[in-house]
Design an enzyme around this catalytic site. Sequence first.
Site, PDB file in Angstrom:
ATOM      1  N   SER A  36      -9.899  -1.427   5.404  1.00 22.03           N
ATOM      2  CA  SER A  36     -10.751  -0.293   5.446  1.00 22.03           C
ATOM      3  C   SER A  36     -12.385  -0.684   5.770  1.00 22.03           C
ATOM      4  O   SER A  36     -12.633  -0.197   6.391  1.00 22.03           O
ATOM      5  CB  SER A  36     -10.665   0.704   4.642  1.00 22.03           C
ATOM      6  N   HIS A  52      -5.295   4.666   7.393  1.00 23.27           N
ATOM      7  CA  HIS A  52      -6.729   4.446   8.508  1.00 23.27           C
ATOM      8  C   HIS A  52      -6.136   4.566   9.570  1.00 23.27           C
ATOM      9  O   HIS A  52      -6.750   4.184  10.342  1.00 23.27           O
ATOM     10  CB  HIS A  52      -7.982   3.198   8.927  1.00 23.27           C
ATOM     11  N   LYS A 108      -7.901  12.302   5.585  1.00 29.25           N
ATOM     12  CA  LYS A 108      -8.358  10.998   6.465  1.00 29.25           C
ATOM     13  C   LYS A 108      -8.231  12.563   8.336  1.00 29.25           C
ATOM     14  O   LYS A 108      -8.557  13.483   8.244  1.00 29.25           O
ATOM     15  CB  LYS A 108      -8.846   9.369   6.575  1.00 29.25           C
TER      16      LYS A 108
HETATM   17  C1  LIG Z   1      -5.944   2.250   2.996  1.00 31.29           C
HETATM   18  C2  LIG Z   1      -6.136   3.084   2.046  1.00 31.29           C
HETATM   19  N1  LIG Z   1      -4.807   3.415   0.702  1.00 31.29           N
HETATM   20  C3  LIG Z   1      -5.288   4.614   0.162  1.00 31.29           C
HETATM   21  C4  LIG Z   1      -6.551   5.363   0.180  1.00 31.29           C
HETATM   22  C5  LIG Z   1      -6.432   6.888  -1.227  1.00 31.29           C
HETATM   23  O1  LIG Z   1      -6.168   8.053   0.185  1.00 31.29           O
HETATM   24  P1  LIG Z   1      -6.695   8.910  -1.205  1.00 31.29           P
HETATM   25  O2  LIG Z   1      -8.087   9.058  -0.770  1.00 31.29           O
HETATM   26  O3  LIG Z   1      -5.672  10.549  -0.677  1.00 31.29           O
HETATM   27  O4  LIG Z   1      -6.565   8.630  -2.499  1.00 31.29           O
HETATM   28  C6  LIG Z   1      -7.518   5.132   0.825  1.00 31.29           C
HETATM   29  C7  LIG Z   1      -8.665   5.696   0.642  1.00 31.29           C
HETATM   30  O5  LIG Z   1      -9.894   5.119   0.640  1.00 31.29           O
HETATM   31  C8  LIG Z   1      -7.439   4.119   1.726  1.00 31.29           C
HETATM   32  O6  LIG Z   1      -8.582   3.614   2.808  1.00 31.29           O
END
Ligand SMILES: Cc1ncc(COP(=O)(O)O)c(C=O)c1O
Length: 395
Positions: free
Chosen positions: A183, A211, A242
């Site tokens: 990310s 992502h 997302k």
């Molecule tokens: C790679 C990754 N995993 C997990 C999450 C967490 O997602 P959630 O907002 O559904 O908890 C994110 C969110 O920023 C993320 O970028």
Amino acid sequence: MNALETELRDELAAMEAAGTMKRIPVLRSPQGPRVEFEGRGEVICLCSNDYLGLANHPAVVRAGAQALVAYGAGTASVRFICGKFAPQVDLERDLAAFLRTEAALTYVSCWNANAALLDALCDKRTAVFSDRLNHASIIDGMRLARPGHKAVYEHADVDDLRRVLGAAPDMDRELIVTDGVFSMEGDLAPLPGLVALCEARGATLIVDDSHGLGVLGQTGRGTAEHFGVADRVDIVTGTLGKALGGAAGGFVAGPAEVCEILEQRSRPQLFSNGLPPSVACGARAALAALRDDPARLRRLHANVARLRAGVETAGLRPLDGASAIVPIVVGETRDAIAVSEALLERGVFAIGFGYPVVPEGTARVRVQLSAALSDEQIDRAVEAFGAVAAERGLA
Ligand SMILES: Cc1ncc(COP(=O)(O)O)c(C=O)c1O
């Protein structure tokens, strides 16, 4: 003011003095290519995760609204205590069909899904190997899960993973866990190499593709589809917050036994409410929109290419990557915040990230593209980047 409050006040004052205090704007509009900020008016948004422009899509909103009427405001209970809702089960079936896995199980966030999965699969006989730049939910999930052995390998480095595996004690169960798209960097996990290594060792590969889903691959199935190894990844986790509607929620998709064990014993399933039916229905509509209109994916990537070309022409050097995340490294945390604020003055919202989210000295403005952005909006954003870069000597 007691001692704790005094200490916290001093910490906040230090952040203020260092220029690292975050100013969080208040939105007065739906998420989209233009958003309205309280006190500022409309700005072009270059930092939401609304990759496919579905967060305010009429079919997604309608599906959520209809479910609110049909099922009420919320679940009011944990699933195993008071039952699961049909929309949750339907969404899980849709997610499994989309990813071509045997099953899927939803949580109220991908953070929960990652923590639940790691906790449920780890015991003293388990070794977990994690990419250095994995998402915080994986890092914290590993801490909570306390496997018998854990190790971190260098970012996206299959050779280093091989080295780390070679140095690990012999364990009954090996889990290798990676983000699909990282990310903060916007780059991709080397899935072909990871898949081959896991297959050779009999290890289980877990990919958090939050992502990548709805962004990569011919049909938006994510990073594994992008690399042509979709049927060789063991377990996928992802967010519904997302590309897939942007509301909230997360899931684990994989073998039926994995999902069944998670439903039986993962702590967020047992001690926390399930996904609200309105959110589940919105996410189903988002999945359908992706399936029925693949032009969205093409539009997203055309937008990524347009922005990259524009900022490069303006003299900036974004990090490479095939995803919809375009990070532009500017140096220290205060620089990233200042660039972000200067862009905002020009009507463009692109957030700056600094330490501790990224290492010291690599603070960046992270641009995220959306299929909903028009050419004109991207060109205006590029113009703003060009002006700020020239002003601050970044180009
Ligand atoms: C790679 C990754 N995993 C997990 C999450 C967490 O997602 P959630 O907002 O559904 O908890 C994110 C969110 O920023 C993320 O970028």
